[in-house]
Write an enzyme that holds these catalytic residues in place. Structure first.
Site, mmCIF file in Angstrom:
data_model
loop_
_atom_site.group_PDB
_atom_site.id
_atom_site.type_symbol
_atom_site.label_atom_id
_atom_site.label_comp_id
_atom_site.label_asym_id
_atom_site.label_seq_id
_atom_site.Cartn_x
_atom_site.Cartn_y
_atom_site.Cartn_z
ATOM 1 N N LYS A 176 5.396 0.199 -2.876
ATOM 2 C CA LYS A 176 4.699 0.491 -4.133
ATOM 3 C C LYS A 176 3.791 -0.670 -4.468
ATOM 4 O O LYS A 176 4.234 -1.756 -4.818
ATOM 5 C CB LYS A 176 5.695 0.701 -5.288
ATOM 6 C CG LYS A 176 4.978 1.175 -6.555
ATOM 7 C CD LYS A 176 5.765 0.936 -7.824
ATOM 8 C CE LYS A 176 5.547 -0.417 -8.433
ATOM 9 N NZ LYS A 176 4.158 -0.747 -8.806
ATOM 10 N N SER A 229 7.428 -10.601 -11.956
ATOM 11 C CA SER A 229 7.826 -11.468 -13.065
ATOM 12 C C SER A 229 9.344 -11.466 -13.241
ATOM 13 O O SER A 229 10.035 -10.528 -12.839
ATOM 14 C CB SER A 229 7.165 -10.977 -14.344
ATOM 15 O OG SER A 229 7.589 -9.654 -14.619
ATOM 16 N N THR A 230 9.830 -12.498 -13.884
ATOM 17 C CA THR A 230 11.268 -12.601 -14.132
ATOM 18 C C THR A 230 11.734 -11.474 -15.045
ATOM 19 O O THR A 230 12.810 -10.902 -14.834
ATOM 20 C CB THR A 230 11.584 -13.987 -14.732
ATOM 21 O OG1 THR A 230 11.235 -14.968 -13.743
ATOM 22 C CG2 THR A 230 13.046 -14.128 -15.093
ATOM 23 N N GLY A 233 12.037 -8.444 -13.023
ATOM 24 C CA GLY A 233 13.121 -8.655 -12.063
ATOM 25 C C GLY A 233 14.480 -8.422 -12.705
ATOM 26 O O GLY A 233 15.367 -7.813 -12.104
ATOM 27 N N GLU A 250 12.097 -11.956 -5.841
ATOM 28 C CA GLU A 250 11.265 -13.166 -5.791
ATOM 29 C C GLU A 250 10.495 -13.195 -7.097
ATOM 30 O O GLU A 250 9.577 -12.395 -7.298
ATOM 31 C CB GLU A 250 10.289 -13.110 -4.613
ATOM 32 C CG GLU A 250 10.949 -13.046 -3.250
ATOM 33 C CD GLU A 250 11.632 -14.329 -2.834
ATOM 34 O OE1 GLU A 250 11.545 -15.339 -3.560
ATOM 35 O OE2 GLU A 250 12.280 -14.318 -1.776
ATOM 36 N N CYS A 284 3.094 -18.115 -7.627
ATOM 37 C CA CYS A 284 4.450 -18.331 -8.130
ATOM 38 C C CYS A 284 4.926 -19.752 -7.838
ATOM 39 O O CYS A 284 5.730 -20.296 -8.568
ATOM 40 C CB CYS A 284 5.404 -17.312 -7.531
ATOM 41 S SG CYS A 284 5.343 -17.275 -5.742
ATOM 42 N N GLU A 383 6.099 -19.789 -17.509
ATOM 43 C CA GLU A 383 5.134 -19.609 -16.433
ATOM 44 C C GLU A 383 3.831 -19.079 -17.018
ATOM 45 O O GLU A 383 3.813 -18.022 -17.652
ATOM 46 C CB GLU A 383 5.685 -18.614 -15.405
ATOM 47 C CG GLU A 383 4.759 -18.453 -14.231
ATOM 48 C CD GLU A 383 5.279 -17.438 -13.225
ATOM 49 O OE1 GLU A 383 5.620 -16.317 -13.632
ATOM 50 O OE2 GLU A 383 5.322 -17.778 -12.033
HETATM 51 P P1 NAD Z 1 5.149 -7.725 -12.858
HETATM 52 O O1 NAD Z 1 6.579 -8.079 -12.849
HETATM 53 O O2 NAD Z 1 4.546 -7.255 -14.111
HETATM 54 O O3 NAD Z 1 4.863 -6.573 -11.781
HETATM 55 C C1 NAD Z 1 5.170 -6.744 -10.414
HETATM 56 C C2 NAD Z 1 5.298 -5.378 -9.769
HETATM 57 O O4 NAD Z 1 6.449 -4.734 -10.287
HETATM 58 C C3 NAD Z 1 4.133 -4.433 -10.048
HETATM 59 O O5 NAD Z 1 3.952 -3.616 -8.908
HETATM 60 C C4 NAD Z 1 4.660 -3.592 -11.215
HETATM 61 O O6 NAD Z 1 4.062 -2.326 -11.284
HETATM 62 C C5 NAD Z 1 6.128 -3.475 -10.836
HETATM 63 N N1 NAD Z 1 7.060 -3.280 -11.940
HETATM 64 C C6 NAD Z 1 7.100 -3.932 -13.126
HETATM 65 N N2 NAD Z 1 8.158 -3.494 -13.850
HETATM 66 C C7 NAD Z 1 8.801 -2.589 -13.085
HETATM 67 C C8 NAD Z 1 9.970 -1.773 -13.277
HETATM 68 N N3 NAD Z 1 10.692 -1.846 -14.398
HETATM 69 N N4 NAD Z 1 10.343 -0.929 -12.289
HETATM 70 C C9 NAD Z 1 9.626 -0.861 -11.141
HETATM 71 N N5 NAD Z 1 8.503 -1.580 -10.908
HETATM 72 C C10 NAD Z 1 8.107 -2.432 -11.869
HETATM 73 O O7 NAD Z 1 4.404 -9.014 -12.282
HETATM 74 P P2 NAD Z 1 2.840 -9.228 -12.074
HETATM 75 O O8 NAD Z 1 2.256 -9.572 -13.386
HETATM 76 O O9 NAD Z 1 2.271 -8.118 -11.288
HETATM 77 O O10 NAD Z 1 2.862 -10.516 -11.117
HETATM 78 C C11 NAD Z 1 2.978 -11.802 -11.584
HETATM 79 C C12 NAD Z 1 4.410 -12.306 -11.470
HETATM 80 O O11 NAD Z 1 4.850 -12.236 -10.117
HETATM 81 C C13 NAD Z 1 4.551 -13.749 -11.853
HETATM 82 O O12 NAD Z 1 5.649 -13.911 -12.697
HETATM 83 C C14 NAD Z 1 4.801 -14.464 -10.539
HETATM 84 O O13 NAD Z 1 5.519 -15.655 -10.606
HETATM 85 C C15 NAD Z 1 5.529 -13.443 -9.770
HETATM 86 N N6 NAD Z 1 5.408 -13.729 -8.336
HETATM 87 C C16 NAD Z 1 6.496 -14.222 -7.686
HETATM 88 C C17 NAD Z 1 6.411 -14.546 -6.340
HETATM 89 C C18 NAD Z 1 7.609 -15.064 -5.588
HETATM 90 O O14 NAD Z 1 7.622 -14.944 -4.374
HETATM 91 N N7 NAD Z 1 8.607 -15.620 -6.236
HETATM 92 C C19 NAD Z 1 5.217 -14.353 -5.664
HETATM 93 C C20 NAD Z 1 4.116 -13.871 -6.362
HETATM 94 C C21 NAD Z 1 4.231 -13.544 -7.706
#
Ligand code: NAD
Length: 484
Positions: A176, A229-230, A233, A250, A284, A383
């Site tokens: 996805k 995002s946390t 997650g 992650e 991240c 963050e």
């Molecule tokens: P986000 O959590 O808003 O979304 C990430 C993905 O998850 C998207 O595809 C979104 O559609 C999906 N998503 C969100 N909520 C969901 C749910 N309840 N059920 C299913 N899918 C869901 O994050 P973002 O704004 O897209 O990305 C930025 C974040 O990602 C930052 O916090 C960054 O630190 C983190 N990140 C972490 C790593 C790592 O390896 N630790 C790497 C890159 C980015």
């Protein structure tokens, strides 16, 4: 402009059942660069159904690891043949500057695929084992169907960190993509199709959190591999917990760079520009808190600011640009909100602090450097995911370590020193999943991941493959010797 009305399911491009689309805009021009379906619940069901039947009755989990490795190498060839298209699409979707595009978005993804194809070739699926009183055959079996959920900042790389080990293990995947950056995932599906990846092994669609939750909670999914995002997650881990699904997370970070007094300050500050400002800080593992002793604090801030203040900000396609736009208007507002909060808390911006005045379009924020920051400020604890760096002074190394550890996150961190042993000693004290001496690095062959609010489990390295394998013990009748 990339247009599709389809999703990739069961080895075919099929018309989406959705009546909504995701309109993809270039973060630098704000123009439309792509449009794909916003996958509906019926699309999710179809993709999971295809992954399920490919796992339950298809060839993939039953092939030898060596045979899977051959298909993965064919996928690598197909991706390599599409490098120019991948560059164009990922630049357009993410706004990544040209100089960072290959290393930060594409070459690392290919490294991961190549690495796991190699590891698959050597995977021992079955081994005889003798216990205390019994003999058995211990098998390493794929965990099943995987929902791979990807953010927008490094989409192909982060996809591959899930798809490659899942494929190596014999799992099938529903990928996805994030709504902001779906097109690279469509190109990945095209490459998989051309490479002869068996139907249903990789299914690709894009949508936001609502349909995403249907994917997470779908009874046909066995494992969730999430980067994001946390907050998301936590939600996903909760949903996965209710159903006892495997989950790898992650998540976010707020990594600290501890600059020791013996560091070569010029070299350290220059490298830290890359470790903080690349991808406009949307990393991240960005080393977004820089900790310097009170003796060298002014000097370090001055040197860092001198470079940060002249970084070329602008069109990512222009040669020489280092700072491109943020992914979206919403992300820019969020980052500007943090900058305002930093000012209000008493931190002093010595560089940047606003929107570049020479750019009329695009979601840009100036590289911003704050001094006089204390670790309890929101700009030091949360963050930001933008080009914002905070400098925090420390009195001695013990205090530096305690400030670095005083964070809800634990993803990465660095120490900067001319003494490797001192650097390693500091590294051992920092509570993170990943750490670097004189550099911020990731490597396909070495484990990566976070502790605390930065996640669960590891990607990359052999550990990243383990995350897609379950262990089965087949006990042999009493008095049977296990055969090799
Ligand atoms: P986000 O959590 O808003 O979304 C990430 C993905 O998850 C998207 O595809 C979104 O559609 C999906 N998503 C969100 N909520 C969901 C749910 N309840 N059920 C299913 N899918 C869901 O994050 P973002 O704004 O897209 O990305 C930025 C974040 O990602 C930052 O916090 C960054 O630190 C983190 N990140 C972490 C790593 C790592 O390896 N630790 C790497 C890159 C980015």
């Amino acid at each position: 402009m990339y247009l599709s009305k389809d999703i990739y399911v069961g080895g075919q491009w099929v018309a989406s059942a959705s009546d909504r689309t995701l309109v993809v805009r270039s973060p630098s021009t704000e123009e439309v660069v792509g449009e794909v379906p916003d996958a509906s619940p019926a699309d999710i069901d179809a993709a999971v159904g295809a992954a399920r039947s490919a796992f339950d009755s298809g060839p993939w989990p039953r092939m030898s690891p060596v045979e899977r490795a051959e298909v993965m190498l064919a996928l690598l060839d197909q991706l390599s043949a599409r490098l120019a298209q991948l560059e164009t699409v990922i630049a357009a979707e993410t706004g990544t500057p040209r100089m960072l595009l290959r290393p930060a978005q594409i070459d690392n993804a290919l490294d991961v695929l190549r690495y796991y194809a190699g590891l698959a070739g050597g995977l021992v699926v079955e081994a005889p084992r003798t216990g205390v009183n019994a003999a058995a055959v211990v098998r390493r079996e794929p965990v099943g169907t995987v929902a791979a959920i990807i953010p927008w900042n490094a989409p192909l790389f982060l996809s591959m960190m899930k798809v490659a080990p899942a494929m190596a293990a014999g799992c099938t995947v529903v990928l996805k993509a994030a709504p902001e950056t779906p097109v690279n995932a469509y190109l990945l599906a095209e490459a998989a199709d051309a490479a002869g990846v068996p139907p249903g092994v990789l299914n690709v669609l894009a949508t936001g959190p609502a349909s995403g939750e249907r994917l997470v909670t779908h009874p046909g999914i066995d494992k969730i591999a999430f980067t994001g995002s946390t907050a998301a997650g936590r939600r996903i881990a909760g949903l996965a917990g209710e159903q006892l699904k495997h989950v790898t997370l992650e998540l976010g970070g707020k990594s600290a760079a501890i600059v020791l007094d013996d560091a070569d300050l010029d070299a350290a500050m220059l490298q830290l520009i890359g470790s903080t400002m690349s991808l406009s800080g949307q990393m991240c593992i960005a080393q977004s808190r820089i900790l310097v002793s009170r003796e060298r604090y002014d000097e370090a801030v001055e040197r860092f600011a001198a470079v940060a203040g002249v970084l070329p900000v602008g069109d990512p396609l222009e040669e020489g640009t280092f700072i491109g736009p943020l992914i979206s208007r919403r992300q820019r507002e969020r980052v500007l909100g943090y900058i305002a909060a930093g000012r209000e808390a008493g931190a002093v911006p010595v560089v940047g602090g606003g929107v570049p005045s020479h750019l009329e379009r695009g979601w840009y924020v100036e590289p911003t450097v704050f001094r006089d920051v204390s670790n309890d400020m929101s700009i030091a604890q949360e963050e930001i995911f933008g080009p914002v760096v905070v400098f925090i002074p420390y009195t001695d190394v013990t205090e530096a370590v305690s400030v670095a550890n005083d964070s809800p996150f634990g993803l990465h961190g660095t120490v900067w020193t001319s003494d490797l042993e001192r650097g390693l000693a500091v590294g051992r004290e920092i509570r993170t999943g990943t750490f670097g001496v004189n550099g911020m690095t990731l490597d396909a062959g070495l484990p990566f991941g976070g502790v605390k609010s930065s996640g669960l489990g590891r990607e990359c390295g052999p550990e990243g493959l383990d995350a897609y394998l379950d262990t089965k013990t087949i006990f042999l009748p009493a008095a049977t010797e296990p055969s090799a």
